[in-house]
Design a protein around this motif. Sequence first.
Motif, mmCIF file in Angstrom:
data_model
loop_
_atom_site.group_PDB
_atom_site.id
_atom_site.type_symbol
_atom_site.label_atom_id
_atom_site.label_comp_id
_atom_site.label_asym_id
_atom_site.label_seq_id
_atom_site.Cartn_x
_atom_site.Cartn_y
_atom_site.Cartn_z
ATOM 1 N N SER A 23 23.434 -71.633 108.066
ATOM 2 C CA SER A 23 24.169 -70.460 107.597
ATOM 3 C C SER A 23 25.597 -70.401 108.129
ATOM 4 N N THR A 30 27.885 -70.433 104.997
ATOM 5 C CA THR A 30 28.309 -69.120 104.507
ATOM 6 C C THR A 30 29.467 -68.532 105.304
ATOM 7 N N ASP A 42 25.822 -64.682 106.542
ATOM 8 C CA ASP A 42 24.406 -64.523 106.878
ATOM 9 C C ASP A 42 24.207 -63.854 108.242
ATOM 10 N N HIS A 48 26.510 -62.104 99.573
ATOM 11 C CA HIS A 48 25.306 -62.880 99.868
ATOM 12 C C HIS A 48 25.273 -64.171 99.032
ATOM 13 N N ASN A 49 24.874 -65.266 99.667
ATOM 14 C CA ASN A 49 24.742 -66.555 98.984
ATOM 15 C C ASN A 49 23.263 -66.907 98.848
ATOM 16 N N ARG A 99 19.710 -68.530 98.496
ATOM 17 C CA ARG A 99 19.287 -69.901 98.747
ATOM 18 C C ARG A 99 18.620 -70.542 97.541
ATOM 19 N N GLU A 152 21.021 -72.951 96.216
ATOM 20 C CA GLU A 152 21.093 -74.214 96.967
ATOM 21 C C GLU A 152 19.937 -75.128 96.561
ATOM 22 N N HIS A 158 33.047 -68.949 93.253
ATOM 23 C CA HIS A 158 32.553 -68.583 94.581
ATOM 24 C C HIS A 158 32.702 -67.091 94.841
ATOM 25 N N SER A 188 29.042 -66.102 93.527
ATOM 26 C CA SER A 188 28.282 -66.280 94.782
ATOM 27 C C SER A 188 28.109 -67.687 95.302
ATOM 28 N N THR A 189 28.877 -68.675 94.827
ATOM 29 C CA THR A 189 28.726 -69.984 95.463
ATOM 30 C C THR A 189 29.341 -69.895 96.860
ATOM 31 N N PRO A 190 28.742 -70.529 97.858
ATOM 32 C CA PRO A 190 29.154 -70.269 99.243
ATOM 33 C C PRO A 190 30.551 -70.794 99.576
ATOM 34 N N HIS A 191 31.206 -70.119 100.531
ATOM 35 C CA HIS A 191 32.576 -70.507 100.913
ATOM 36 C C HIS A 191 32.633 -71.759 101.784
#
Lengths: 449, 526
Positions: A92, A96, B95, B108-109, B111, B114, B296, B300-303
């Motif tokens: 995470s 993230t 997170d 929020h990303n 899972r 993923e 992103h 919501s694709t993670p940074h």
Amino acid sequence: MRYLPLTPDDRKAMLDTVGVSSIEDLFADVPEAARLDGPVNLPRRATELEVERAFTRMAKKNLSAGEAPFFVGAGAYKHHVPATVDHLIQRSEFLTSYTPYQPEISQGTLQTLFEFQTQVAALTGLPVANASMYDGSTSCAEAVLMACRITKRSKAVLSGNLHPHYAAATHTLAKYMDIETVSQGAKPGALDDLIGSIDDDTACVVVQTPDVFGQLHDLEAISKAAHEKGALVIAVFTEVVSLGLVKSPGEMGADIVVGEGQSLGVGLQFGGPYVGLFACRDDRNFIRNMPGRLAGETVDADGRRGFVLTLSTREQHIRRDKATSNICTNSGLMALAWTIHMTLLGQAGLSKLARLNHEAACELADRLSAIGGVELVTGSFFNEFTLRLPTGAAKVVDQLAAKGVLAGVPASRLYGEGKGVDDLLIVAATETNTPADFDAFETALKEIL
Amino acid sequence: MAMNSQGRPSKPLHTFDAGAYTDTFSGSRGLDQAEPLIFERGRFDNTGVDLPEPKGTKTRLDGLERSGELGLPGLSEPEAMRHYVRLSRKNYAIDLGLYPLGSCTMKHNPRLNEKLARLPGFIDIHPLQPHSTVQGAYELIGELAHWLMTLTNTPAVAMSPKAGAHGELCGMMAIRAALDARGEKNRRRVLVPESAHGTNPATAVQCGFTVDEIPADEGGRVDMEAFKAKLGDDVAGIMLTNPNTCGLFERDIREIADLIHEAGGYFYCDGANFNAIVGRVRPGDLGIDAMHINLHKTFSTPHGGGGPGSGPTVFSEALAPYAPVPYVKTDGEGWTMVEHEDEARADGGDPFGRMVAFHGNMGMFTRALSYMMSHGSDGLKQAAEDAVLNANYILARLKQVMTPAFEGTCMHEALFDDRFLKDTGVSTLDFAKAMIDEGYHPMTMYFPLVVHGAMLIEPTETESKAGLDRFCDTLEALAEAAKAGETERFTNAPVHAPAKRLDETKAARSPVLRWTPAEDTPQAAE
């Protein structure tokens, strides 16, 4: 909806606190005519299971690299990535987190970027590297712009054996900046006459090694000639593993080295996200004109070593219309994957991996070029070489695919049909290929030709 | 300076006044463990990857074999695992807690995204495989393109841009190509509001345009009189963000679109804040000609600590022909990809070129589509509404103690200025750093530039009311502490972080951009 925590009661209480009667009041500034009456014409929400089913259905329509003898390269390569890499990048705190603008709580990202920069510098043979670019092709384009800023000239000489997509991306980025790009067209197996194209207006010469056909080039003569005219040499690579075995471009006189890092840690991913590598000379003028982000060492208020993003006065968020590039995001997570894989390998592992790749390609080249009518075009190569076939390569690739072998990239896929390269097939071999893969390729090709 | 065995200073250079500092022998702070650089372990002959021995057969390298050491250490798998896990613990992440970064949209990303992106049929396919072997991948790109065009009500989308700023470039290059096709070489001036992201002016310049800034009016929106005064036959277009970076919807957007079109220019909309209106407003209905969408941010694709992003760009009818190659198309039966400009011309287009080697960040497409399908048309609308509601809730709760930059409600981000800190000796930066000690990532600071000491707070839709209440309680308490003269709490902050405040000036004045062995680096050892 599983991702939205507010309950209807929450929403009501919150609207009361805000002092409006409905959510509509918060959208009051939207012109009447632009407000949607009903939902857009798209499916309603799906459960996790339903989404998984839809994706699995689409994924099954693709033939993945692990399912077939696989020899496709030309800018992206199949390598084995240790399981540790994907585990770590999914933590995470890496996955993230945001761009490390608050260094006190971003030391994890910043230290890995500093390590990444050091590794890239060592491999390319140049002392300064940035903290990654989008990919190799955009790195190449940005390097040309950088060379024009440094030399205050506006002509770039591109080798005809530069990956055509890299040449196209460079031409696109340069043309509206009134930078002229000159190229002589492909010369498989040779180095085109770049020296003859250099004149007093030339900002840079862009040459790829191993080139798009797999041929290796010694850059010393071209470097000398370019420097005599005051031009810079930009060396490009698409297969970073090659740098574990062949002489670095920096050692051969390149001023800027750019390339694709996809082979380490990143995976094929159908073209992206990848990771652009970018290194240059340790010269104030170069660093000031370099695109992208840089992590640098410093100390905190206790005098302890720490890392920050630095020299940001080159960047768009400070310099706006005077910035070195408009790049805001780099390829942070892919740079992390790259640096973890590189750290696991170390120089001992990388040079062994490189040797395994080279030996696989040598063996495959020998076997395929022994087939009647097949000619090996590339005299020297790393893990990718080019064959001249007695017939159109695109058709052969399709026929081989029908036999379950993903055989390589027809040069016409990159240059277009009818450009004089229709009979050329670019073939890559890596450590992932087994003897059975070689047998399957050889047998199937013999049957077709 | 004294160094411990791990190459870190064992004693502070100077004593810090906060009183909270306690020295340790190891350089660690409890679970926050000191971690040297990989190069300081000196394991240059080691490796963490088991590979078979090469056969040692002759090479075909034409004498270009590398000689000498690379200088790259290898760590065994357990060493590498600890190194990166320890480093990860020095990062803040969505997170872990709220990331109230205005304009950056840290939500929020999931899972699930993923998991699906890692299906072998997506992650283990090559961009140049035969078209027949990647039909599912083309279908996925086509499906995502359909969602983006439907949500924006536009007829075309370029999927290949690698990031938001790359998408801006895509949009502005299409505008440049359209102007060139019209033979209008005089149109080189692009209007950009003061509140625009720095990428906007930088992008315009990379397309050969000059930038002419439009001031904001007192309400934080485009000053319409100034805008009208700047129109002319040398104007290429306008780059506008909507909702804008002051967190406000540009009410006059239809008029802006009409006026720029009447003047012969094009309308580029920066889609960074599309998440505020997705499912409720379609930018195509507002008269835009091009807009990038940060997958992103909105989807919501993670940074990932700074990328990868993805910036598909939608186009109006007027600009659609100029969209770059490659793109996917279907005849209803199967899919193919148009990869060359001459193929695209035969298809009726006139692309401005190619922006990138392959066809964009497929790995981000899978994640974004997973998010879209999970929400559906109804859920996306709800998400936009909750994002706007959450921001207004923060604005309403904090307006008594902090100073909102503008009156009225906001869209998905709440903007404050530093008037509430006047005469306290606490700056916006200090206030932000104090938030770190409270367990929060700071908000966006000093942006937009049109507001003095700006603090831009974007909670996003994935924060709960209880979470927002805790956040507001904390900010209220901090604001009161600043006003009560507890200055040191701010100027010394952060104290409870993996690092104390870092010297950014030193880093820029004497840049150390890579590790080198100690004897070669006097500046690193000072």
